[in-house]
Design a protein around this motif. Sequence first.
Motif, PDB file in Angstrom:
ATOM      1  N   CYS A  79       0.831  -1.211   0.000  1.00 32.51           N
ATOM      2  CA  CYS A  79       0.000   0.000   0.000  1.00 32.51           C
ATOM      3  C   CYS A  79       0.862   1.256   0.000  1.00 32.51           C
ATOM      4  O   CYS A  79       0.582   2.216  -0.729  1.00 32.51           O
ATOM      5  CB  CYS A  79      -0.934   0.004   1.203  1.00 32.51           C
ATOM      6  N   ALA A  80       1.913   1.277   0.818  1.00 35.16           N
ATOM      7  CA  ALA A  80       2.793   2.446   0.879  1.00 35.16           C
ATOM      8  C   ALA A  80       3.480   2.669  -0.456  1.00 35.16           C
ATOM      9  O   ALA A  80       3.610   3.817  -0.917  1.00 35.16           O
ATOM     10  CB  ALA A  80       3.824   2.275   1.990  1.00 35.16           C
ATOM     11  N   LEU A  81       3.907   1.606  -1.097  1.00 31.13           N
ATOM     12  CA  LEU A  81       4.586   1.726  -2.388  1.00 31.13           C
ATOM     13  C   LEU A  81       3.634   2.235  -3.472  1.00 31.13           C
ATOM     14  O   LEU A  81       3.990   3.121  -4.259  1.00 31.13           O
ATOM     15  CB  LEU A  81       5.182   0.379  -2.779  1.00 31.13           C
ATOM     16  N   VAL A  82       2.415   1.711  -3.495  1.00 34.98           N
ATOM     17  CA  VAL A  82       1.437   2.139  -4.499  1.00 34.98           C
ATOM     18  C   VAL A  82       1.041   3.595  -4.272  1.00 34.98           C
ATOM     19  O   VAL A  82       1.054   4.411  -5.202  1.00 34.98           O
ATOM     20  CB  VAL A  82       0.196   1.210  -4.483  1.00 34.98           C
ATOM     21  N   PHE A  83       0.699   3.941  -3.020  1.00 32.37           N
ATOM     22  CA  PHE A  83       0.290   5.320  -2.736  1.00 32.37           C
ATOM     23  C   PHE A  83       1.439   6.299  -2.961  1.00 32.37           C
ATOM     24  O   PHE A  83       1.241   7.394  -3.482  1.00 32.37           O
ATOM     25  CB  PHE A  83      -0.248   5.460  -1.315  1.00 32.37           C
ATOM     26  N   GLY A  84       2.631   5.925  -2.571  1.00 31.50           N
ATOM     27  CA  GLY A  84       3.792   6.784  -2.789  1.00 31.50           C
ATOM     28  C   GLY A  84       4.092   6.966  -4.263  1.00 31.50           C
ATOM     29  O   GLY A  84       4.414   8.068  -4.719  1.00 31.50           O
ATOM     30  N   GLY A  85       3.993   5.894  -5.026  1.00 34.83           N
ATOM     31  CA  GLY A  85       4.208   5.982  -6.467  1.00 34.83           C
ATOM     32  C   GLY A  85       3.159   6.846  -7.146  1.00 34.83           C
ATOM     33  O   GLY A  85       3.491   7.680  -8.005  1.00 34.83           O
ATOM     34  N   LEU A  86       1.897   6.660  -6.768  1.00 32.82           N
ATOM     35  CA  LEU A  86       0.828   7.479  -7.343  1.00 32.82           C
ATOM     36  C   LEU A  86       0.998   8.943  -6.973  1.00 32.82           C
ATOM     37  O   LEU A  86       0.797   9.836  -7.816  1.00 32.82           O
ATOM     38  CB  LEU A  86      -0.540   6.973  -6.878  1.00 32.82           C
ATOM     39  N   THR A  87       1.370   9.221  -5.743  1.00 31.84           N
ATOM     40  CA  THR A  87       1.595  10.604  -5.310  1.00 31.84           C
ATOM     41  C   THR A  87       2.730  11.240  -6.103  1.00 31.84           C
ATOM     42  O   THR A  87       2.628  12.390  -6.547  1.00 31.84           O
ATOM     43  CB  THR A  87       1.919  10.647  -3.802  1.00 31.84           C
ATOM     44  N   THR A  88       3.804  10.493  -6.310  1.00 37.11           N
ATOM     45  CA  THR A  88       4.932  11.003  -7.087  1.00 37.11           C
ATOM     46  C   THR A  88       4.524  11.279  -8.527  1.00 37.11           C
ATOM     47  O   THR A  88       4.850  12.338  -9.087  1.00 37.11           O
ATOM     48  CB  THR A  88       6.094   9.997  -7.051  1.00 37.11           C
ATOM     49  N   ILE A  89       3.799  10.366  -9.137  1.00 41.37           N
ATOM     50  CA  ILE A  89       3.360  10.544 -10.525  1.00 41.37           C
ATOM     51  C   ILE A  89       2.408  11.732 -10.646  1.00 41.37           C
ATOM     52  O   ILE A  89       2.529  12.550 -11.575  1.00 41.37           O
ATOM     53  CB  ILE A  89       2.710   9.248 -11.054  1.00 41.37           C
ATOM     54  N   ILE A  90       1.482  11.877  -9.716  1.00 44.96           N
ATOM     55  CA  ILE A  90       0.534  12.999  -9.754  1.00 44.96           C
ATOM     56  C   ILE A  90       1.271  14.322  -9.575  1.00 44.96           C
ATOM     57  O   ILE A  90       0.980  15.303 -10.272  1.00 44.96           O
ATOM     58  CB  ILE A  90      -0.567  12.810  -8.690  1.00 44.96           C
ATOM     59  N   CYS A  91       2.243  14.367  -8.672  1.00 43.02           N
ATOM     60  CA  CYS A  91       3.023  15.597  -8.486  1.00 43.02           C
ATOM     61  C   CYS A  91       3.806  15.952  -9.744  1.00 43.02           C
ATOM     62  O   CYS A  91       3.870  17.129 -10.129  1.00 43.02           O
ATOM     63  CB  CYS A  91       3.969  15.452  -7.298  1.00 43.02           C
ATOM     64  N   ILE A  92       4.391  14.972 -10.400  1.00 44.64           N
ATOM     65  CA  ILE A  92       5.126  15.235 -11.637  1.00 44.64           C
ATOM     66  C   ILE A  92       4.196  15.751 -12.722  1.00 44.64           C
ATOM     67  O   ILE A  92       4.510  16.716 -13.431  1.00 44.64           O
ATOM     68  CB  ILE A  92       5.878  13.966 -12.097  1.00 44.64           C
TER      69      ILE A  92
END
Length: 101
Positions: A79-92
């Motif tokens: 969950c942390a990896l998915v949410f962190g990855g999605l947050t990073t992609i959305i910020c980019i």
Amino acid sequence: MIKEEPGTVPMASTVISIGSETPVRDYVVWSLFNTVFMNVCCLGFIAYAYSVKSRDRKIVGDMTGAQAHASTAKCLNICALVFGGLTTIICIIVLTTYKGF
């Protein structure tokens, strides 16, 4: 049925059963990575806590408890990896499409 001849000794055999326990993974390194780099909603830290609990249970010899804590740590890490990855992609995406600069 095999008939034995008189004066012979029957062969004896010994069977040694070695338990093949699968080692319980505790996911400490993955949890530490998620704690440092992808700590969305503190999921990485909570996963790290469960990983340490799993390692403690394994040292004590409670493999069932160790497996339960390891399973929880694995789910939290995913969950942390998915949410962190999605947050990073959305910020980019937001930073590259924002024309206000």
